[in-house]
Every structure is written in structure tokens, then in C-alpha cells.
Design an enzyme around this catalytic site. Sequence first.
Site, PDB file in Angstrom:
ATOM      1  N   GLY A  26       0.819  -1.209   0.000  1.00 57.66           N
ATOM      2  CA  GLY A  26       0.000   0.000   0.000  1.00 57.66           C
ATOM      3  C   GLY A  26       0.849   1.254   0.000  1.00 57.66           C
ATOM      4  N   HIS A  27       1.869   1.294   0.859  1.00 52.91           N
ATOM      5  CA  HIS A  27       2.780   2.446   0.884  1.00 52.91           C
ATOM      6  C   HIS A  27       3.505   2.599  -0.457  1.00 52.91           C
ATOM      7  CE1 HIS A  27       2.879   1.255   5.309  1.00 52.91           C
ATOM      8  NE2 HIS A  27       2.380   2.470   5.337  1.00 52.91           N
ATOM      9  N   VAL A  45      -5.030  -0.725  -1.167  1.00 58.29           N
ATOM     10  CA  VAL A  45      -4.393  -1.885  -1.803  1.00 58.29           C
ATOM     11  C   VAL A  45      -4.735  -3.113  -0.971  1.00 58.29           C
ATOM     12  CG1 VAL A  45      -2.204  -2.925  -2.517  1.00 58.29           C
ATOM     13  CG2 VAL A  45      -2.550  -0.454  -2.732  1.00 58.29           C
ATOM     14  N   GLY A  83      -3.329   6.931   1.570  1.00 52.17           N
ATOM     15  CA  GLY A  83      -4.165   5.800   1.204  1.00 52.17           C
ATOM     16  C   GLY A  83      -5.541   5.925   1.828  1.00 52.17           C
ATOM     17  N   GLN A 134       0.757  10.710  18.299  1.00 53.10           N
ATOM     18  CA  GLN A 134      -0.518  10.162  17.838  1.00 53.10           C
ATOM     19  C   GLN A 134      -0.842   8.818  18.480  1.00 53.10           C
ATOM     20  OE1 GLN A 134       0.953  10.194  13.653  1.00 53.10           O
ATOM     21  NE2 GLN A 134      -0.046   8.196  13.460  1.00 53.10           N
TER      22      GLN A 134
END
Length: 286
Positions: free
Chosen positions: A36-37, A176, A147, A61
Site C-alpha cells: 500500500g505504501h 491496496v 491511502g 498520535q
Amino acid sequence: MKQLTETQQLKELIAQYRSEGRTIGFVPTMGFLHEGHLTLVEKASKENDIVVMSIFVNPTQFGPGEDYEAYPRDLKRDARLAEQAGADVLFTPSPSDMYKGEQNVAVQVKRRTDVLCGASRVGHFDGVATVLTKFFNLVKPTRAYFGLKDAQQAAVVDGLIEDFFMDIELVAVDTVREEDGLAKSSRNVYLTEQERKEAPMIYKALQQGAELIRDGERNPETVIKTVTDIIENTSGVIDYAELYAYPELTPLKTLNGKVILACAVQFSKARLIDNIIIDIDEWERS
């Protein structure tokens, strides 16, 4: 590929790129890269002269009970994958470089954070917005790539860019997936063998919900019940299954316009999120 660790190094390099009139694509990550990255990097490489990727496990975070130290890290592997995907610059700062002593200013996100993941992760998106504001000021990207697996984050970034008049194009890229539909995630490595077999049911449930909407269902509760009934057949525990207008993330009594159907499911050692974004008006026109 250039590898930089200090903010001053990056500022000097970015100043050079900008003086040469180059466009810059930025892919912010917390590392432990997966396909995905890399898809984000590949897209950025096609659309910009320079691609900057950051790898930074951002401490601000992580909320209570979320183990910052346990987040998977493998910088050597990540650097190799980033270069292969087309990154020109890999920026890997330390927390002490990004947060120099006690902070004078932090970003507080007012909207789009009280639902979905934000409801149970108080302060999470404040940390995301703060670190991204820092990165955007350092990298000065033409485009920033995110994403849609974390569609709430993309919605928050959309608001950040809009509210602070940032001259940045947000590029949101489709999730993805593995061949069986499971969204690719760094957290998938924590699934047991049995949980890995069950996890694709999350996306199948969302697809069933989306199909109901396509067939004309406009009651959010009916769609959500369909999703939860399917996921409850797994060993995962549903954190949430919700439907909102997107990207505003406001509730709807009757579904219309662009909506997001999203869920989070807690397995023994992995909390998985997934979603489908549906443009009802577009479906009705087609």
C-alpha cells in the site's frame, strides 16, 4: 536515493529543488512498509519530479494503552523498498528533531474526529495533524499522497489543507488489498493463522453493505446491521461499524451523496480498519 535524518538537511535540499522549479510528491509513513505504501510512492513518482518519503513513528498520535515502543520498525528493509518503488529522498528524523523540547504550538482538530477511529482514540488526530503540519512546512510538497484505507485520516488532512490555506494537492489513493480482499496493513503480521483466514470477511461484509446501497437501500441502520451480522461470524470483536457523509463525516438519516461505510475489528493482537466510499449520486446516474 538520498537518506536524511536532520530537518536542516531536508530544508536545504528542498530549497534547492524549489529553486530549480521541480514538483515534489510527499508520502508520509510510519514505516514497516507494505505494498500500500509503495503504491503511493509509485503514483507520486509518475506525477512529480521528486518523491520524498518520510518514515517517522510519531509519538504524539499514540494514545493511552497504545504501545509506541512495540510499533514494528525495520528501517534497513524499508529503505530498500522505498528506493525500489521510486523514492528520491527518504527522511527519517528522530523524535527529538521533530519535537524540540516542550512544544509551543500544537494543532487541535475540531471536526471529523469524534466518530470512527477518532471516537476511541482521543487526541490521535491532533498528533497526526501536528506532525503533518511540521512535515508540510519542511517538505513544501506540490502533492501529498494518502491511502484511503485510513479514510478518516485523509478527511482530516483534507480539512487541514483547506483551513490553513496550504498550497498542496491531496491525492487520495484506493486501498491496496491482498488477493482475498484483506486491506494491506502493517498490523496484519499480528494476526494468528486462524484470524488471517477470518479477516477477509471484513471487506466482504462492507461489499455486502455497499451492494445494498447500490440496490436502493437508503436506511443507514439496515446497511450497518448487514455488515455487523457478517463480521460477528468471525472471532473478531467489532469496535464500530458506521456510515457517514464523506469527507465531512457527519451522520445521515437517509443516505445520499458521497458516503463512507467503515468498520474497525479487534482481533487478539491486531485492530483492523477498512472502508468503502460510495458516491450514491454517481451510481444513480450510471
